[in-house]
Design a protein around this motif. Structure first.
Motif, PDB file in Angstrom:
ATOM      1  N   ALA A  52     -50.296  30.000-132.431  1.00  0.00           N
ATOM      2  CA  ALA A  52     -50.416  31.763-132.244  1.00  0.00           C
ATOM      3  C   ALA A  52     -49.914  32.279-133.448  1.00  0.00           C
ATOM      4  O   ALA A  52     -50.989  33.201-133.605  1.00  0.00           O
ATOM      5  N   ALA A  53     -48.769  31.716-134.542  1.00  0.00           N
ATOM      6  CA  ALA A  53     -48.711  32.382-135.407  1.00  0.00           C
ATOM      7  C   ALA A  53     -48.512  31.130-136.624  1.00  0.00           C
ATOM      8  O   ALA A  53     -48.107  30.299-136.345  1.00  0.00           O
ATOM      9  N   GLU A  54     -48.476  31.546-137.372  1.00  0.00           N
ATOM     10  CA  GLU A  54     -48.323  30.580-138.611  1.00  0.00           C
ATOM     11  C   GLU A  54     -46.986  30.658-138.584  1.00  0.00           C
ATOM     12  O   GLU A  54     -46.190  32.279-138.344  1.00  0.00           O
ATOM     13  N   GLY A  55     -46.166  29.926-138.821  1.00  0.00           N
ATOM     14  CA  GLY A  55     -44.433  29.597-138.347  1.00  0.00           C
ATOM     15  C   GLY A  55     -43.939  29.777-137.350  1.00  0.00           C
ATOM     16  O   GLY A  55     -42.318  30.258-137.360  1.00  0.00           O
ATOM     17  N   GLY A  56     -44.616  30.579-136.048  1.00  0.00           N
ATOM     18  CA  GLY A  56     -43.439  30.374-134.992  1.00  0.00           C
ATOM     19  C   GLY A  56     -43.587  29.767-134.612  1.00  0.00           C
ATOM     20  O   GLY A  56     -44.199  28.906-134.415  1.00  0.00           O
ATOM     21  N   ASP A  57     -43.219  29.515-133.079  1.00  0.00           N
ATOM     22  CA  ASP A  57     -43.002  28.347-132.431  1.00  0.00           C
ATOM     23  C   ASP A  57     -43.562  28.912-130.893  1.00  0.00           C
ATOM     24  O   ASP A  57     -43.564  28.286-129.204  1.00  0.00           O
ATOM     25  N   ILE A  58     -44.659  29.638-131.184  1.00  0.00           N
ATOM     26  CA  ILE A  58     -45.475  30.117-130.200  1.00  0.00           C
ATOM     27  C   ILE A  58     -46.976  29.454-129.822  1.00  0.00           C
ATOM     28  O   ILE A  58     -47.692  29.610-131.086  1.00  0.00           O
ATOM     29  N   TYR A  59     -47.115  28.493-129.002  1.00  0.00           N
ATOM     30  CA  TYR A  59     -48.783  28.222-129.040  1.00  0.00           C
ATOM     31  C   TYR A  59     -49.559  28.535-128.224  1.00  0.00           C
ATOM     32  O   TYR A  59     -49.369  28.892-127.371  1.00  0.00           O
ATOM     33  N   THR A  60     -50.795  28.199-128.210  1.00  0.00           N
ATOM     34  CA  THR A  60     -51.687  28.617-127.039  1.00  0.00           C
ATOM     35  C   THR A  60     -52.891  28.056-126.233  1.00  0.00           C
ATOM     36  O   THR A  60     -51.618  26.552-127.005  1.00  0.00           O
ATOM     37  N   ALA A  61     -53.115  27.546-125.474  1.00  0.00           N
ATOM     38  CA  ALA A  61     -53.437  26.138-124.597  1.00  0.00           C
ATOM     39  C   ALA A  61     -54.643  26.035-125.808  1.00  0.00           C
ATOM     40  O   ALA A  61     -55.120  26.570-126.961  1.00  0.00           O
ATOM     41  N   PRO A  62     -55.576  24.054-125.661  1.00  0.00           N
ATOM     42  CA  PRO A  62     -56.231  24.245-126.522  1.00  0.00           C
ATOM     43  C   PRO A  62     -57.517  24.401-126.675  1.00  0.00           C
ATOM     44  O   PRO A  62     -57.822  25.242-125.609  1.00  0.00           O
ATOM     45  N   ARG A  63     -58.141  24.472-127.947  1.00  0.00           N
ATOM     46  CA  ARG A  63     -59.564  24.676-128.175  1.00  0.00           C
ATOM     47  C   ARG A  63     -60.756  23.999-127.615  1.00  0.00           C
ATOM     48  O   ARG A  63     -59.866  22.894-127.606  1.00  0.00           O
ATOM     49  N   PRO A  64     -61.835  24.002-126.966  1.00  0.00           N
ATOM     50  CA  PRO A  64     -63.093  22.418-126.529  1.00  0.00           C
ATOM     51  C   PRO A  64     -62.199  22.020-128.271  1.00  0.00           C
ATOM     52  O   PRO A  64     -62.557  22.449-129.203  1.00  0.00           O
ATOM     53  N   PRO A  65     -63.137  20.873-128.393  1.00  0.00           N
ATOM     54  CA  PRO A  65     -63.313  19.582-127.263  1.00  0.00           C
ATOM     55  C   PRO A  65     -62.211  19.336-126.684  1.00  0.00           C
ATOM     56  O   PRO A  65     -61.242  19.318-128.068  1.00  0.00           O
ATOM     57  N   TYR A  66     -61.896  19.239-125.802  1.00  0.00           N
ATOM     58  CA  TYR A  66     -60.415  18.265-124.813  1.00  0.00           C
ATOM     59  C   TYR A  66     -60.465  17.728-123.987  1.00  0.00           C
ATOM     60  O   TYR A  66     -62.181  18.198-123.329  1.00  0.00           O
ATOM     61  N   GLY A  67     -60.545  16.759-123.642  1.00  0.00           N
ATOM     62  CA  GLY A  67     -60.652  15.848-122.887  1.00  0.00           C
ATOM     63  C   GLY A  67     -59.928  14.743-122.351  1.00  0.00           C
ATOM     64  O   GLY A  67     -58.472  14.666-122.378  1.00  0.00           O
ATOM     65  N   VAL A  68     -60.184  13.687-121.521  1.00  0.00           N
ATOM     66  CA  VAL A  68     -59.110  12.293-121.243  1.00  0.00           C
ATOM     67  C   VAL A  68     -59.422  11.196-121.942  1.00  0.00           C
ATOM     68  O   VAL A  68     -60.772  10.616-122.141  1.00  0.00           O
ATOM     69  N   LEU A  69     -58.997  10.647-122.606  1.00  0.00           N
ATOM     70  CA  LEU A  69     -58.961   9.094-123.574  1.00  0.00           C
ATOM     71  C   LEU A  69     -58.669   7.856-122.514  1.00  0.00           C
ATOM     72  O   LEU A  69     -56.763   8.386-121.765  1.00  0.00           O
ATOM     73  N   GLY A  70     -58.962   6.862-122.403  1.00  0.00           N
ATOM     74  CA  GLY A  70     -58.775   5.938-121.776  1.00  0.00           C
ATOM     75  C   GLY A  70     -58.288   4.631-122.941  1.00  0.00           C
ATOM     76  O   GLY A  70     -59.163   4.392-123.382  1.00  0.00           O
ATOM     77  N   LEU A  71     -57.778   4.361-121.816  1.00  0.00           N
ATOM     78  CA  LEU A  71     -56.966   2.396-122.917  1.00  0.00           C
ATOM     79  C   LEU A  71     -56.963   1.523-122.174  1.00  0.00           C
ATOM     80  O   LEU A  71     -56.185   1.656-120.992  1.00  0.00           O
ATOM     81  N   SER A  72     -57.165   0.258-122.131  1.00  0.00           N
ATOM     82  CA  SER A  72     -57.016  -0.570-121.268  1.00  0.00           C
ATOM     83  C   SER A  72     -57.080  -2.608-122.345  1.00  0.00           C
ATOM     84  O   SER A  72     -58.063  -2.092-123.814  1.00  0.00           O
ATOM     85  N   LEU A  73     -55.599  -2.367-121.915  1.00  0.00           N
ATOM     86  CA  LEU A  73     -55.019  -4.202-122.993  1.00  0.00           C
ATOM     87  C   LEU A  73     -55.233  -4.409-121.985  1.00  0.00           C
ATOM     88  O   LEU A  73     -54.884  -4.860-120.374  1.00  0.00           O
ATOM     89  N   ARG A  74     -55.598  -5.826-122.508  1.00  0.00           N
ATOM     90  CA  ARG A  74     -55.780  -7.304-121.545  1.00  0.00           C
ATOM     91  C   ARG A  74     -55.096  -8.484-122.452  1.00  0.00           C
ATOM     92  O   ARG A  74     -55.297  -8.540-122.764  1.00  0.00           O
ATOM     93  N   ARG A  75     -54.120  -9.533-121.883  1.00  0.00           N
ATOM     94  CA  ARG A  75     -53.802 -11.640-122.884  1.00  0.00           C
ATOM     95  C   ARG A  75     -54.871 -11.723-122.914  1.00  0.00           C
ATOM     96  O   ARG A  75     -55.754 -11.552-121.849  1.00  0.00           O
TER      97      ARG A  75
END
Length: 70
Positions: A47-70
């Motif tokens: 929310a401010a430089e040098g501070g420890d206060i955070y705001t909700a993310p701005r778009p875009p955001y979403g869900v990432l998927g991963l599939s691994l197999r042997r």
């Protein structure tokens, strides 16, 4: 195991973090043949430089998927 990898692997990329989690699961649990993971792609903005206060993310955001197999 997931918590350990998440806390110990430092990366600015959630894609790299979930890949490392899946890779570790396949390496350490030999009975597991396939891993599917999902992660929220959210970056909390300061929310401010040098501070420890955070705001909700701005778009875009979403869900990432991963599939691994042997």
């Amino acid at each position: 195991m997931v918590h350990q990898v998440f806390c110990s692997f430092e990366s600015g990329s959630i894609q790299q973090v979930i890949y490392q989690i899946g890779k570790t699961m396949l390496e350490q649990i030999l009975d597991v043949a396939e891993v599917h993971l999902e992660a929220n792609n959210r970056t909390w903005d300061k929310a401010a430089e040098g501070g420890d206060i955070y705001t909700a993310p701005r778009p875009p955001y979403g869900v990432l998927g991963l599939s691994l197999r042997r």
